[in-house]
Structure formats: C-alpha cells, structure tokens
Design a protein around this motif. Structure first.
Motif, short mmCIF file in Angstrom:
data_model
loop_
_atom_site.label_atom_id
_atom_site.label_comp_id
_atom_site.label_asym_id
_atom_site.label_seq_id
_atom_site.Cartn_x
_atom_site.Cartn_y
_atom_site.Cartn_z
N LEU A 1 38.73 -12.91 -12.97
CA LEU A 1 39.82 -13.42 -13.78
C LEU A 1 40.56 -14.51 -13.02
N TRP A 2 40.73 -15.64 -13.67
CA TRP A 2 41.48 -16.76 -13.10
C TRP A 2 42.70 -16.99 -13.97
N TYR A 3 43.88 -16.81 -13.40
CA TYR A 3 45.13 -17.12 -14.08
C TYR A 3 45.40 -18.59 -13.83
N ARG A 4 45.36 -19.40 -14.89
CA ARG A 4 45.43 -20.85 -14.74
C ARG A 4 46.85 -21.40 -14.77
N GLY A 5 47.82 -20.55 -15.08
CA GLY A 5 49.21 -20.97 -15.05
C GLY A 5 49.92 -20.71 -16.37
N THR A 6 51.22 -20.93 -16.33
CA THR A 6 52.07 -20.75 -17.51
C THR A 6 52.86 -22.04 -17.73
N ILE A 7 52.94 -22.46 -18.97
CA ILE A 7 53.70 -23.66 -19.33
C ILE A 7 54.52 -23.38 -20.59
N THR A 8 55.47 -24.24 -20.84
CA THR A 8 56.17 -24.19 -22.11
C THR A 8 55.38 -25.05 -23.09
N ASN A 9 54.90 -24.44 -24.15
CA ASN A 9 54.11 -25.14 -25.15
C ASN A 9 55.00 -26.16 -25.85
N MET B 1 54.65 -27.66 -28.60
CA MET B 1 54.70 -27.48 -30.05
C MET B 1 55.60 -26.31 -30.44
N THR B 2 55.39 -25.16 -29.78
CA THR B 2 56.11 -23.95 -30.16
C THR B 2 57.40 -23.73 -29.38
N LYS B 3 57.52 -24.43 -28.25
CA LYS B 3 58.66 -24.27 -27.33
C LYS B 3 58.70 -22.88 -26.70
N LYS B 4 57.57 -22.17 -26.74
CA LYS B 4 57.46 -20.85 -26.12
C LYS B 4 56.50 -20.95 -24.93
N ASP B 5 56.57 -19.94 -24.06
CA ASP B 5 55.68 -19.90 -22.91
C ASP B 5 54.26 -19.56 -23.33
N ASP B 6 53.29 -20.28 -22.78
CA ASP B 6 51.87 -20.01 -22.94
C ASP B 6 51.25 -19.83 -21.55
N ALA B 7 50.39 -18.84 -21.41
CA ALA B 7 49.67 -18.61 -20.16
C ALA B 7 48.18 -18.80 -20.43
N GLY B 8 47.47 -19.35 -19.45
CA GLY B 8 46.04 -19.60 -19.60
C GLY B 8 45.22 -18.77 -18.64
N PHE B 9 44.07 -18.30 -19.13
CA PHE B 9 43.18 -17.46 -18.33
C PHE B 9 41.73 -17.84 -18.59
N LYS B 10 40.91 -17.65 -17.56
CA LYS B 10 39.46 -17.78 -17.69
C LYS B 10 38.86 -16.49 -17.13
N LEU B 11 37.94 -15.91 -17.89
CA LEU B 11 37.30 -14.66 -17.50
C LEU B 11 35.79 -14.88 -17.46
N THR B 12 35.17 -14.48 -16.37
CA THR B 12 33.71 -14.60 -16.25
C THR B 12 33.16 -13.32 -15.62
N GLY B 13 31.90 -13.09 -15.87
CA GLY B 13 31.26 -11.93 -15.26
C GLY B 13 29.92 -11.67 -15.92
N THR B 14 29.27 -10.62 -15.47
CA THR B 14 27.96 -10.27 -15.97
C THR B 14 27.91 -8.78 -16.28
N ILE B 15 27.32 -8.46 -17.42
CA ILE B 15 27.07 -7.05 -17.76
C ILE B 15 25.58 -6.89 -18.01
N ASN B 16 25.12 -5.64 -17.96
CA ASN B 16 23.73 -5.32 -18.22
C ASN B 16 23.64 -4.76 -19.64
N ARG B 17 22.92 -5.46 -20.53
CA ARG B 17 22.85 -5.05 -21.93
C ARG B 17 22.25 -3.66 -22.09
N THR B 18 21.30 -3.28 -21.22
CA THR B 18 20.66 -1.97 -21.36
C THR B 18 21.60 -0.83 -21.00
N ASP B 19 22.62 -1.10 -20.19
CA ASP B 19 23.62 -0.07 -19.89
C ASP B 19 24.34 0.38 -21.17
N PHE B 20 24.36 -0.50 -22.17
CA PHE B 20 25.06 -0.22 -23.42
C PHE B 20 24.09 0.05 -24.57
N GLY B 21 22.81 0.20 -24.26
CA GLY B 21 21.83 0.52 -25.30
C GLY B 21 21.52 -0.63 -26.23
#
Length: 190
Positions: A135-143, A145-165
C-alpha cells in the motif's frame, strides 16, 4: 511551562481534527484491476467496475488505517464479452453462488514513509484467506472541486487463484496461478 501548554493544546487539536475519520472511494477516480497471464506468453487485464471501499483512520499518515472493500463479482470486465461471461460462470467466479468479493484489513505495518504492508482477509469464491498487499499512501489534498479533503492510494500485490478455488483444474501454463492485483483510488473524507 506556557510553551508546554501551547504544544499540548496544538497536539490535542491535531488529534481531535483527525480522530477516527472515515474516507470513501470516489468511484470516478478509483480503479480495481487485475492481471493474469494466458498461455504463458501474454497478460490479460481486467477490472471490477462496481465496488465500494471505506477507510477509517485516526492518524494523518494512515498508519493505523482499516480498509473495508466490497466488490460486485458480476462487474468483472476484460473488454471481451465472451470472456466476461465465462468469468462469471461456475468455472471461475461463479457469481450466481458467490456474488460478493470482500476484503477486510487486519493490520498495517510501515515499510517506509507512506509505504505500508496491508494485511487482511480476502473472501473470494466463498473462500476466505489472509493476504498481504503493498500500500502506497500518495498524500492528501483539498479537492478544488468539492473543497473537501481527498486522499490517494495505490495498492499492488499478488494472490494465488487456486487458493480461492478459481479454475483449480486450469494448468499454470494455460492460466497463471498468480494474479496481480493493481488498484488506485481517491478517497473523499466524510
């Protein structure tokens, strides 16, 4: 003494301003994707077009964040109608029997500034397994357009499909057992 009281007051205000805040993904600026290798020579990308994710956190760096994700499994989209229908069938996601995919985080551990390991329980195809993702927290800014706080994230990883059938009889040479997860999101403070 006066300096200590002022510092304490500032710390208290900062804590109160961020105490247990809830954030919800902005659907227009969030994407939940995956990649699987086909026939060992090419990658096929897909997304889920219908999902909701909420974050609760009390620290401004999100180092104590809790994530809750709910995905409509039938919203799988690889830009090929035939393949999407196949993925919705009993041979893969079996969306008639297992319409919802969920993820509930169980912990966040710091790797470096704004980079974390996010652990949690993924329920997919009726099977719940623990997974750990980057998980990468990319920061928080005031949007602007909305004048509200927005936070950005990037999530990466690997799962094994057979573990879940998922397609347990498909050999790795046909469909890789590893599925790469790649998600980006903007989250609006509630």
């Amino acid at each position: 003494m006066k300096k200590a009281i002022i510092l304490f007051a500032v710390a208290l205000l900062n804590t109160a301003a961020f105490a247990q805040t809830t954030w919800t993904n902005d659907k227009m600026h969030s994407k939940l994707g995956f990649t699987i290798t086909h026939l060992s020579v090419s990658d096929v990308d897909g997304i889920f077009t219908d999902f909701t994710c909420t974050i609760t956190a009390s620290k401004p760096d999100f180092s104590d964040a809790k994530f809750a994700l709910t995905v409509n499994a039938a919203s799988v989209n690889t830009d090929v109608d035939y393949r999407d229908k196949d993925l919705r069938s009993a041979g893969y996601f079996d969306v008639a029997k297992y319409p919802i995919i969920t993820f509930a985080s169980t912990g966040v551990s710091t790797v470096s500034a704004n980079h974390y390991k996010l652990s949690g329980n993924l329920t997919l195809h009726g099977v719940t397994k623990p997974v750990t993702l980057d998980l990468w927290y990319r920061g928080t800014i005031t949007n602007p357009m909305t004048k509200k706080d927005d936070a950005g994230f990037k999530l990466t990883g690997t799962i094994n499909r057979t573990d879940f059938g998922i397609a347990p009889n498909a050999p790795n040479a046909m469909l890789s057992t590893d599925v790469i997860i790649n998600a980006n999101g903007e989250f609006a403070k509630q």
